[in-house]
Design an enzyme around this catalytic site. Structure first.
Site, PDB file in Angstrom:
ATOM      1  N   TYR A 210       0.841  -1.585  -0.318  1.00  9.60           N
ATOM      2  CA  TYR A 210       0.532   0.016  -0.032  1.00  9.60           C
ATOM      3  C   TYR A 210       0.962   1.245  -0.331  1.00  9.60           C
ATOM      4  O   TYR A 210       1.004   2.339  -1.231  1.00  9.60           O
ATOM      5  CB  TYR A 210      -0.833   0.365   1.564  1.00  9.60           C
ATOM      6  CG  TYR A 210      -2.292   0.443   0.790  1.00  9.60           C
ATOM      7  CD1 TYR A 210      -2.398   0.730  -0.026  1.00  9.60           C
ATOM      8  CD2 TYR A 210      -3.007  -0.554   1.848  1.00  9.60           C
ATOM      9  CE1 TYR A 210      -4.081   1.149  -0.754  1.00  9.60           C
ATOM     10  CE2 TYR A 210      -4.764  -0.086   1.413  1.00  9.60           C
ATOM     11  CZ  TYR A 210      -5.375   0.278  -0.289  1.00  9.60           C
ATOM     12  OH  TYR A 210      -6.797   0.834   0.099  1.00  9.60           O
ATOM     13  N   GLU A 217       2.486   6.592  -7.194  1.00 12.79           N
ATOM     14  CA  GLU A 217       1.193   6.831  -7.498  1.00 12.79           C
ATOM     15  C   GLU A 217       1.356   8.332  -7.077  1.00 12.79           C
ATOM     16  O   GLU A 217       1.396   9.771  -8.374  1.00 12.79           O
ATOM     17  CB  GLU A 217      -0.128   6.918  -7.208  1.00 12.79           C
ATOM     18  CG  GLU A 217      -0.640   5.528  -6.743  1.00 12.79           C
ATOM     19  CD  GLU A 217      -1.871   5.364  -6.657  1.00 12.79           C
ATOM     20  OE1 GLU A 217      -2.625   6.094  -6.138  1.00 12.79           O
ATOM     21  OE2 GLU A 217      -2.186   3.919  -6.134  1.00 12.79           O
TER      22      GLU A 217
HETATM   23  C1  LIG Z   1     -11.014  11.746  -8.991  1.00 11.86           C
HETATM   24  C2  LIG Z   1      -9.895  11.563  -8.441  1.00 11.86           C
HETATM   25  C3  LIG Z   1      -9.886  10.601  -7.161  1.00 11.86           C
HETATM   26  C4  LIG Z   1      -8.802  10.705  -6.313  1.00 11.86           C
HETATM   27  C5  LIG Z   1      -8.781  10.019  -5.182  1.00 11.86           C
HETATM   28  C6  LIG Z   1      -7.150   9.891  -4.486  1.00 11.86           C
HETATM   29  C7  LIG Z   1      -7.392   9.789  -3.039  1.00 11.86           C
HETATM   30  C8  LIG Z   1      -7.008   8.540  -2.361  1.00 11.86           C
HETATM   31  C9  LIG Z   1      -6.521   7.537  -1.175  1.00 11.86           C
HETATM   32  C10 LIG Z   1      -5.447   6.390  -1.045  1.00 11.86           C
HETATM   33  C11 LIG Z   1      -5.068   6.135  -2.837  1.00 11.86           C
HETATM   34  C12 LIG Z   1      -5.037   4.499  -2.568  1.00 11.86           C
HETATM   35  C13 LIG Z   1      -4.953   4.008  -3.885  1.00 11.86           C
HETATM   36  C14 LIG Z   1      -4.718   2.546  -3.789  1.00 11.86           C
HETATM   37  C15 LIG Z   1      -3.282   1.908  -4.671  1.00 11.86           C
HETATM   38  C16 LIG Z   1      -2.948   0.703  -4.137  1.00 11.86           C
HETATM   39  O1  LIG Z   1      -3.331   0.342  -4.538  1.00 11.86           O
HETATM   40  S1  LIG Z   1      -1.356   0.311  -3.407  1.00 11.86           S
HETATM   41  C17 LIG Z   1      -1.518  -1.713  -3.980  1.00 11.86           C
HETATM   42  C18 LIG Z   1      -1.782  -2.028  -2.398  1.00 11.86           C
HETATM   43  N1  LIG Z   1      -3.070  -1.685  -2.391  1.00 11.86           N
HETATM   44  C19 LIG Z   1      -4.393  -2.502  -1.665  1.00 11.86           C
HETATM   45  O2  LIG Z   1      -3.376  -3.477  -0.168  1.00 11.86           O
HETATM   46  C20 LIG Z   1      -5.524  -2.709  -1.269  1.00 11.86           C
HETATM   47  C21 LIG Z   1      -6.354  -2.744  -0.734  1.00 11.86           C
HETATM   48  N2  LIG Z   1      -7.299  -2.788  -0.816  1.00 11.86           N
HETATM   49  C22 LIG Z   1      -7.887  -3.625  -0.103  1.00 11.86           C
HETATM   50  O3  LIG Z   1      -7.578  -5.045  -0.673  1.00 11.86           O
HETATM   51  C23 LIG Z   1      -9.674  -3.666  -1.251  1.00 11.86           C
HETATM   52  O4  LIG Z   1      -9.073  -2.625  -2.257  1.00 11.86           O
HETATM   53  C24 LIG Z   1     -10.141  -3.078  -0.455  1.00 11.86           C
HETATM   54  C25 LIG Z   1     -11.677  -2.095  -1.300  1.00 11.86           C
HETATM   55  C26 LIG Z   1     -10.312  -1.831   0.126  1.00 11.86           C
HETATM   56  C27 LIG Z   1     -11.098  -2.732   0.422  1.00 11.86           C
HETATM   57  O5  LIG Z   1     -11.404  -4.297   1.495  1.00 11.86           O
HETATM   58  P1  LIG Z   1     -12.036  -5.213   2.349  1.00 11.86           P
HETATM   59  O6  LIG Z   1     -12.450  -4.070   2.955  1.00 11.86           O
HETATM   60  O7  LIG Z   1     -11.168  -6.396   3.492  1.00 11.86           O
HETATM   61  O8  LIG Z   1     -13.249  -5.101   2.697  1.00 11.86           O
HETATM   62  P2  LIG Z   1     -12.874  -6.340   1.041  1.00 11.86           P
HETATM   63  O9  LIG Z   1     -12.062  -7.515   0.596  1.00 11.86           O
HETATM   64  O10 LIG Z   1     -13.613  -6.443  -0.077  1.00 11.86           O
HETATM   65  O11 LIG Z   1     -14.072  -7.718   1.616  1.00 11.86           O
HETATM   66  C28 LIG Z   1     -15.324  -7.996   2.216  1.00 11.86           C
HETATM   67  C29 LIG Z   1     -16.474  -8.703   2.020  1.00 11.86           C
HETATM   68  O12 LIG Z   1     -16.670  -8.499   0.812  1.00 11.86           O
HETATM   69  C30 LIG Z   1     -16.180 -10.079  -0.156  1.00 11.86           C
HETATM   70  N3  LIG Z   1     -15.978  -9.217  -1.083  1.00 11.86           N
HETATM   71  C31 LIG Z   1     -15.330  -7.926  -1.995  1.00 11.86           C
HETATM   72  N4  LIG Z   1     -14.801  -8.260  -3.583  1.00 11.86           N
HETATM   73  C32 LIG Z   1     -15.684  -9.395  -3.806  1.00 11.86           C
HETATM   74  C33 LIG Z   1     -14.968  -9.883  -4.789  1.00 11.86           C
HETATM   75  N5  LIG Z   1     -14.802  -9.033  -5.788  1.00 11.86           N
HETATM   76  N6  LIG Z   1     -15.797 -11.716  -5.220  1.00 11.86           N
HETATM   77  C34 LIG Z   1     -16.322 -11.797  -3.855  1.00 11.86           C
HETATM   78  N7  LIG Z   1     -16.198 -11.056  -2.691  1.00 11.86           N
HETATM   79  C35 LIG Z   1     -15.966 -10.387  -2.208  1.00 11.86           C
HETATM   80  C36 LIG Z   1     -15.395 -10.610   0.685  1.00 11.86           C
HETATM   81  O13 LIG Z   1     -14.392 -11.594   0.176  1.00 11.86           O
HETATM   82  C37 LIG Z   1     -15.689 -10.662   2.336  1.00 11.86           C
HETATM   83  O14 LIG Z   1     -16.457 -10.667   2.587  1.00 11.86           O
HETATM   84  P3  LIG Z   1     -16.765 -11.754   3.709  1.00 11.86           P
HETATM   85  O15 LIG Z   1     -15.464 -12.516   3.686  1.00 11.86           O
HETATM   86  O16 LIG Z   1     -18.170 -12.264   3.870  1.00 11.86           O
HETATM   87  O17 LIG Z   1     -16.665 -10.171   4.510  1.00 11.86           O
END
Ligand SMILES: CCCCCCCCCCCCC/C=C/C(=O)SCCNC(=O)CCNC(=O)[C@H](O)C(C)(C)COP(=O)(O)OP(=O)(O)OC[C@H]1O[C@@H](n2cnc3c(N)ncnc32)[C@H](O)[C@@H]1OP(=O)(O)O
Length: 288
Positions: A210, A217
């Protein structure tokens, strides 16, 4: 968007409620979905969770499938397999490019079509949240996906002179490793065969990736500033018939500044998810 976070010992009530079919609700910035947490006892970090925990995970998975419905489950499996494959193709293309050319120059150009396709396809993640087939917060998914789309289309694609910056490689590598891990995590979870190392990777890699991705970025946007200032691209100057002005240069500065409040929220959100999923803590979050 203040919030109070309490980490408590694991409990199964909320999980049971979900397993019984309660609908997923849009969540605040941090998902409070107790799915994994409640199912996993705190001894899980070393991967030696016992039979009780496995049975609990199995019940959780069955409940999750019931909650999602067949169509949504099939769609999500297809979507996650496609995304895993897409980011794997990207990873292989990047490694091959570097091995053949020995430089990062030209790398972006060679992989840009695949990157644009799969990153744009990820807009569906916001749709998934909006229609409630995944319980992720719309806000979390929205910030995550829109910042990526912005980087791909409005920065790297539009500003050609920065495409060979080292910082582009930095965020490309961070995104690619993250997405292969994340989408394979979702796929295996939906198929009820989640290898522990994928779960471990999903909730540990981000600690480094991250900040690396965000650094890439920010450095890329920073590198774009002189060009944007010089060309005045995407800017609207007064006077014009709509009496509106817009300066893309200042927009980029504001976007960079917005990482300061937003990135820590996402990062701490992931740290809480990590505690929940790997250590079995239940995180209760309340708006102030
Ligand atoms: C107009 C311009 C706007 C600009 C804005 C600028 C500001 C930006 C500031 C921040 C910038 C960030 C930039 C990002 C950079 C990078 O990515 S660098 C690389 C490293 N990145 C990461 O490690 C990303 C980490 N992020 C994530 O993992 C996720 O994207 C998340 C969105 C943060 C969400 O994580 P989390 O809360 O853990 O939720 P989920 O993983 O989504 O899970 C919740 C439950 O939902 C289920 N689920 C979600 N998606 C799916 C799917 N596709 N298929 C099946 N199931 C899914 C998941 O299993 C979970 O279910 P439960 O286990 O039942 O709870």
């Amino acid at each position: 968007m203040g919030r109070l976070t309490e980490a408590a010992a694991a409990g199964g009530g909320a999980s049971a409620a979900r397993s019984a079919g309660s609908p997923p609700a849009p969540l605040p910035l941090s998902s409070t979905s107790p799915g994994c947490a409640a199912a996993m006892a705190s001894s899980e970090e070393d991967g030696t969770n016992g039979g009780a925990s496995e049975a609990s995970e199995e019940r959780e998975a069955v409940g999750k499938r019931r909650r999602l419905g067949l169509l949504a489950t099939v769609w999500l499996i297809f979507y996650n397999i496609a995304m895993t494959a897409g980011w794997l193709v990207l990873a292989i293309a990047m490694v091959r490019f570097y091995m053949e050319k020995g430089t990062h120059k030209g790398l972006y150009k060679s992989i840009q079509k695949t990157l644009k396709f799969f990153q744009t396809f990820a807009l569906l993640e916001i749709v998934h949240c909006l229609i409630g087939i995944v319980p992720t917060s719309v806000l979390v998914a929205g910030v995550q996906v829109s910042s990526r789309i912005f980087m791909v289309w409005l920065v790297t694609h539009s500003i050609k002179p920065i495409q060979n910056e080292e910082s582009v490689v930095l965020f490309l590598v961070a995104w690619t490793v993250t997405e292969i891990t994340r989408y394979s995590f979702y796929t295996f979870s939906l198929l009820d065969h989640l290898p522990y190392f994928i779960k471990w990777a999903r909730y540990n890699f981000f600690i480094i990736l991250y900040p690396v991705g965000v650094a890439g970025e920010l450095l890329t946007i920073y590198a774009a500033l002189p060009y944007v200032k010089k060309t005045g691209m995407f800017s609207i100057r007064l006077p014009n018939k709509y009496n509106v002005s817009f300066d893309y240069y200042y927009f980029l500065l504001i976007t960079m500044a917005s990482y300061i409040p937003l990135f820590p929220q996402l990062y701490f959100h992931m740290l809480r998810q990590r505690r929940k999923v790997l250590h079995g803590e239940v995180i209760v979050e309340k708006d102030d």
